[in-house]
Design an enzyme around this catalytic site. Structure first.
Site, short mmCIF file in Angstrom:
data_model
loop_
_atom_site.label_atom_id
_atom_site.label_comp_id
_atom_site.label_asym_id
_atom_site.label_seq_id
_atom_site.Cartn_x
_atom_site.Cartn_y
_atom_site.Cartn_z
N GLU A 83 0.82 -1.21 0.00
CA GLU A 83 0.00 0.00 0.00
C GLU A 83 0.86 1.27 0.00
O GLU A 83 1.80 1.39 0.79
CB GLU A 83 -0.94 0.02 1.21
CG GLU A 83 -1.94 -1.14 1.24
CD GLU A 83 -2.98 -1.08 0.11
OE1 GLU A 83 -3.09 -0.03 -0.55
OE2 GLU A 83 -3.66 -2.10 -0.10
N CYS A 146 -8.05 -2.11 8.04
CA CYS A 146 -6.65 -2.14 7.58
C CYS A 146 -6.12 -0.73 7.33
O CYS A 146 -5.02 -0.37 7.77
CB CYS A 146 -6.51 -2.97 6.31
SG CYS A 146 -6.71 -4.73 6.59
N HIS A 170 -1.35 -5.71 1.73
CA HIS A 170 -2.58 -6.50 1.62
C HIS A 170 -2.28 -7.79 0.88
O HIS A 170 -1.50 -7.80 -0.08
CB HIS A 170 -3.66 -5.72 0.85
CG HIS A 170 -4.65 -5.04 1.76
ND1 HIS A 170 -4.94 -3.69 1.70
CD2 HIS A 170 -5.46 -5.55 2.74
CE1 HIS A 170 -5.85 -3.40 2.61
NE2 HIS A 170 -6.20 -4.50 3.25
N1 PCA Z 1 -8.60 -7.01 6.16
C1 PCA Z 1 -9.54 -5.95 6.45
C2 PCA Z 1 -9.45 -5.75 7.94
C3 PCA Z 1 -8.75 -6.94 8.47
C4 PCA Z 1 -8.18 -7.62 7.30
O1 PCA Z 1 -7.42 -8.59 7.32
C5 PCA Z 1 -9.28 -4.69 5.61
O2 PCA Z 1 -8.78 -4.80 4.48
O3 PCA Z 1 -9.58 -3.58 6.06
#
Ligand code: PCA
Length: 204
Positions: A83, A146, A170
């Site tokens: 990100e 996240c 991610h």
């Molecule tokens: N993904 C979610 C919150 C926890 C996770 O593993 C997100 O992308 O916000």
């Protein structure tokens, strides 16, 4: 170099979260591509808007890491995604694991609209690709938990720990999660997700 790395607990009806499964599988010690020795400190985060900020603050205070990298599941994405930016907004239809829903509130009132990752995002992506693992830079971490955690990490890095780097990765569903879904969803084997995160860390 000490790296604090977190994964998330399962959410949204899933029984596993590949972010924590993969983080749990990382070696505790390894060397970066530049030959620097790394020690990892791992922690599982709750999927909670209201608690994640305090928990990461306490962890950073206790561990004093050189770098904090949080990892989360992004179901539907196709590759490891490093990100670039966290935005100062909490906004998602789904509640978090505490049953809390936010629609448009700031992560930190009065904070800047966005904060860039303090990570070599392109080098991390290139390292994954060199290991034949699909990866890309992402320009949105969403507006759920996240993104909220990433924003907190970058706020702490900016305000209290200027020497600490930080950011967010991610990861897609692991194959077992995708296999039980009616509608086809992209996924990667858990071992590849783990390897991808490790390649990212080695590029630091
Ligand atoms: N993904 C979610 C919150 C926890 C996770 O593993 C997100 O992308 O916000």
């Amino acid at each position: 170099m000490k790296i604090l790395i977190t994964g998330f607990a399962p959410f949204g009806g899933e029984s596993v979260n590949p972010s924590w499964e993969a983080v749990g599988g990382l070696p505790d010690e390894f060397q970066t591509l530049k030959g620097e020795q790394v020690t990892l400190v791992k922690h599982e985060m709750p999927v909670s808007y209201d608690r994640c900020g305090q928990i990461i603050k306490e962890l950073i205070e206790r561990e004093r890491p050189d770098c904090t990298i949080c990892v989360g599941q992004a179901g539907g994405r196709m590759s490891i995604e490093v990100e670039q930016i966290a935005i100062n907004i909490k906004d998602a239809q789904s509640p978090d694991n505490d049953g809390k829903t936010y629609r448009g509130e700031p992560v930190i009132a009065g904070g800047p609209d966005g904060r860039f990752a303090k990570l070599p995002v392109r080098d991390m992506v290139s390292a994954c690709r060199a290991a034949q693992i699909p990866a890309r830079v992402s320009f949105s971490a969403g507006a759920y938990v996240c993104n909220c955690l990433m924003y907190h990490v970058l706020e702490l890095s900016e305000k209290r720990y200027p020497n600490m780097r930080g950011g967010f990765i991610h990861v897609p569903y692991e194959c077992g999660q995708a296999a039980v879904q009616e509608k086809a969803k992209p996924s990667l084997p858990l071992a590849m997700i783990t390897e991808g995160i490790l390649e990212c860390l080695k590029a630091l």
